[in-house]
Design a protein around this motif. Structure first.
Motif, short mmCIF file in Angstrom:
data_model
loop_
_atom_site.label_atom_id
_atom_site.label_comp_id
_atom_site.label_asym_id
_atom_site.label_seq_id
_atom_site.Cartn_x
_atom_site.Cartn_y
_atom_site.Cartn_z
N ALA A 291 16.46 10.34 13.90
CA ALA A 291 15.40 10.20 12.89
C ALA A 291 15.76 9.14 11.85
N THR A 292 16.85 8.42 12.04
CA THR A 292 17.35 7.34 11.17
C THR A 292 17.87 7.84 9.82
N LEU B 41 12.60 10.19 3.64
CA LEU B 41 13.48 9.12 4.13
C LEU B 41 13.16 8.70 5.56
N THR B 42 12.34 9.49 6.26
CA THR B 42 12.00 9.09 7.64
C THR B 42 10.61 8.48 7.75
N VAL B 43 9.87 8.42 6.63
CA VAL B 43 8.55 7.77 6.71
C VAL B 43 8.75 6.26 6.65
N PRO B 44 7.78 5.52 7.20
CA PRO B 44 7.97 4.06 7.25
C PRO B 44 7.79 3.38 5.88
N ILE B 45 8.77 3.52 5.06
CA ILE B 45 8.79 2.80 3.78
C ILE B 45 10.24 2.43 3.50
N LYS C 161 0.84 -1.20 0.00
CA LYS C 161 0.00 0.00 0.00
C LYS C 161 0.88 1.26 0.00
N ARG C 162 1.93 1.19 0.80
CA ARG C 162 2.83 2.35 0.89
C ARG C 162 3.57 2.57 -0.43
N TYR D 265 9.53 13.29 11.96
CA TYR D 265 10.67 14.21 11.95
C TYR D 265 10.33 15.43 11.13
N THR E 232 12.29 14.26 4.77
CA THR E 232 11.01 13.79 5.32
C THR E 232 10.67 12.43 4.74
N ASP F 268 13.40 0.47 10.77
CA ASP F 268 12.02 0.44 10.25
C ASP F 268 10.99 0.56 11.39
N ARG G 209 10.95 4.20 12.50
CA ARG G 209 10.24 5.09 11.55
C ARG G 209 8.73 5.01 11.69
N GLU G 210 8.24 3.86 12.13
CA GLU G 210 6.79 3.69 12.34
C GLU G 210 6.29 4.56 13.49
N TYR H 219 1.31 5.87 7.23
CA TYR H 219 1.21 5.46 8.64
C TYR H 219 -0.09 4.73 8.96
N ARG I 152 13.81 1.82 1.93
CA ARG I 152 14.57 2.67 0.99
C ARG I 152 14.56 2.06 -0.41
#
Lengths: 431, 240
Positions: free
Chosen positions: B51-52, A233-237, A2-3, B81, A231, B73, B76-77, B105, A239
């Motif tokens: 913030a990884t 690069l910090t979302v849960p997806i 989905k992401r 940031y 931003t 990972d 990040r969840e 999210y 790389r």
């Protein structure tokens, strides 16, 4: 997933801008317009053309010459009764492209076996090649008449001999051998046919590589310029998903853009190319190609397609890395240059040089460029060099995997934020 | 109060240049923890590592009991940031941007709607959210980005200079939003060189300079210890 879809949609939306759509539509319309205009011009040039003729001789031979021109689809404007200067002036003022002057004594000279002379005056109202076609046709009619007349002379004087044998005592019967196949024909024609058949490959490849790569480089550079990369690069997806989404979106949009440009290009070429191609095509050529095994089977096309696909993947992965090096959108535009050279070098070398005979260091250099291999696939398929084809495909795959791993590594480390290339110097930015 | 984040001996160098020389601090649940110091002190580097975005050269970071380096990972969840010079996609409408970010999210469409509704409330931009981000003022963009960072109610919001470049009123609004969200359970780690802002916002403060933490505590503890009337004086005193 989905992401990933979320990101892919955003990437595609970002690439398919109003500017892109307008530019594509404009290109299609413009190329079609030029194609149609050119088509009309070609039709005019290949259709019935008007020439003026001043027959000062009025002999059966001069009449035969004019009749010959009429049968070659010329509209003849008879200028009989005028002086040469008057005829030139009249023809110049009218629509004639050419004035043919057959001087007095033309027929007599022919019967006395003396060289006869006719004069042609071409009125060049433009300098296009199509405009000059009239004179070429007149020359071919004259040479056909020369052939017929000389045959007549020889038949009269040496009735026991074949005029054709007298004029050309040595004849050649040409054969072309490719691998185990042999067919009657000239090597020149076969090479010409092959280059015509494979002309599309480099054009397609260059278009897709350039468009897609530019899109990937810009996509990464724009993230940097707009300060959105950090931003993202910090979302849960993952790389790797970011890389894949950007590459896939650029690949898709690049493919469609290249397709549209190719369609537009075909519209343009269709206008001037088709009839010229028909005129230039040599009778029996396809049969010879078939006999020599120089045609693509379905699997041949599949291999060629796979090769082009791998080349595109390599270009995208390379573009992704170059995009990271670019500081902003403007510097991204210059980053495309090395990629373009990498595609153009093998293209020109495959055009002018034989890969089998060039010096070894140059050969290694060229083969090391991944984009060389799609250019060689068709040749290798024809020649049955399957080892070279497999090696080429494997090499491109290895390069692609290595580049993706490298790109993923850049994206997973500090380098994504610290790598910059400016004026050829690598700079490390401190936070 | 339990720790959300524990940082021990954190080091970072760029080639031969040492940005962090081994720093320790904790962020507790439901508190605003601030790193204050001059430009180049190591604030942004610290936030980027947590913030990884950057990898550390040494030390340990534990987030909710897990090793940040090993499980980026997972981190990040749970975090969000807001970089100092962040931007949003200029060709996107404000609302589309919030939906795009919420989608990463949210586990369900309902949750995504909740996130977006919350962000819309934070921004107070109303119908302007239906226009492209490229047309926003700096203050509007910053509020949009702050709303993006807080809409998911992250365990830890990392805010780098949250009011940087904003006028007095916009800065005040941003501070009030941050304070409001802390009450709802989000911990905040922020950096600033505006010491008055920090005094207003933070529960605890760490003074950082040249990659080292000089002192840490609540603003009143620090003021008492250094016999100073504000944090600027505390900072000057701790440099001596």
């Amino acid at each position: 997933m989905k992401r990933f879809t979320n990101l892919l949609k955003k990437e595609i939306k970002e690439l398919v801008t109003k500017q892109l759509v307008i530019s594509l539509a404009f290109t299609v319309i413009l190329f079609n317009f030029i194609g149609q205009v050119s088509k009309k011009e070609v039709q005019k040039a290949t259709g019935i053309q008007t020439i003026s003729a001043l027959d000062q001789d009025g002999s059966p031979a001069s009449q035969a010459l004019i009749k010959g021109l009429e049968s070659a689809r010329f509209k003849i404007l008879d200028q009989s009764g005028k002086t040469k200067d008057e005829a030139i002036e009249t023809a110049k003022a009218g629509e004639s492209k050419l004035l043919l002057v057959i001087p007095e004594g033309f027929g007599e000279s022919l019967t006395e076996l003396k060289p006869s002379e006719i004069e042609t005056y071409s009125f060049m109202r433009s300098f296009s090649l199509i405009g000059a076609r009239g004179q070429i046709v007149v020359q071919s009619v004259i040479s056909a008449l020369n052939e017929a007349l000389s045959n007549n002379f020889l038949s009269e004087k040496l009735p026991e001999h074949d005029p054709a044998s007298l004029k050309r005592p040595i004849k050649s019967k040409d054969f072309v051998v490719v691998q185990d196949m042999m067919a009657e024909g000239s090597a020149n024609m076969v090479a010409g046919m092959i280059s015509q058949q494979s002309l599309l490959i480099p054009v397609v490849l260059m278009m897709i590589v350039i468009y897609s790569s530019q899109m990937v480089i810009s996509a990464v550079a724009m993230e940097k310029q707009n300060k959105t990369l950090e931003t993202l690069l910090t979302v849960p997806i993952r790389r790797t998903s970011i890389i894949t989404a950007k590459m896939l979106a650029a690949g898709l949009v690049g493919l469609i853009s290249a397709g549209v440009y190719m369609f537009a290009f075909r519209g343009f070429i269709g206008g001037i190319g088709e009839e010229a191609a028909q005129a230039g095509a040599q009778a029996g050529a396809p049969a010879i190609m078939q006999k020599l095994g120089l045609t693509f089977s379905a699997s041949g096309y599949a291999i060629l397609g796979l090769s082009i696909f791998l080349a595109i993947l390599v270009a995208l992965a390379l573009a992704m890395i170059l995009g990271v090096l670019a500081e902003d959108f403007r510097s991204a535009q210059t980053m495309i240059m090395p990629l373009m050279f990498m595609v153009m070098i093998p293209y020109f070398i495959s055009l002018f040089a034989d890969m089998n005979t060039i010096a070894l260091p140059l050969k290694i250099f060229i083969l090391a460029i991944p984009f060389t291999h799609p250019f060689l696939v068709s040749q290798n398929l024809y020649l049955g060099n399957y080892g070279m084809i497999v090696a080429g495909l494997a090499y491109m795959l290895v390069v692609f995997v290595a580049l993706v791993i490298f790109a993923a590594r850049i994206f997973s480390t500090d380098k994504i934020l610290t790598m910059k290339l400016r004026f050829g110097k690598k700079k490390t930015a401190a936070a | 109060m339990e720790n959300v984040l524990t940082v021990r001996g954190l080091k970072k160098s760029y080639g031969t240049q040492m940005a962090l020389a081994g720093i320790d601090f904790d962020v507790r649940a439901g508190e605003v923890f601030a790193l204050i110091g001059p430009n180049g002190a190591g604030k942004t580097t610290t936030l980027r590592i947590i913030a990884t975005l950057l990898t550390s050269s040494g030390g340990d970071i534990t987030f909710l009991g897990r090793d940040l380096r090993k499980e980026p990972d997972f981190v990040r969840e749970k975090i969000s940031y807001l970089p100092e010079e962040a931007g949003a996609y200029k060709d996107m409408k404000g609302l589309d941007y919030l939906e795009f970010m919420a989608n990463f999210y949210a586990r369900t469409p309902e949750e995504e709607k909740d996130f977006v509704d919350r962000a819309v409330a934070i921004t107070e931009l109303g119908d302007r959210l239906k226009t492209k981000v490229g047309t926003y003022s700096k203050g509007m963009t910053r509020k949009l980005l702050l709303a993006r960072a807080l809409m998911t109610k992250p365990v830890l919001a990392i805010l780098d200079e949250p009011t940087s470049g904003l006028d007095v009123l916009n800065a005040l609004e941003v501070r009030e939003i941050v304070r409001r969200y802390v009450k709802e359970g989000t911990s905040v780690l922020l950096s600033s060189h505006n010491m008055l802002e920090i005094e207003f916002l933070s529960d605890r403060v760490a003074l950082i300079n040249k990659g080292l933490i000089l002192d840490a505590g609540t603003p009143s503890e620090l003021k008492g210890k250094h016999q100073a009337s504000n944090l600027e004086e505390v900072f000057r005193s701790s440099l001596r």
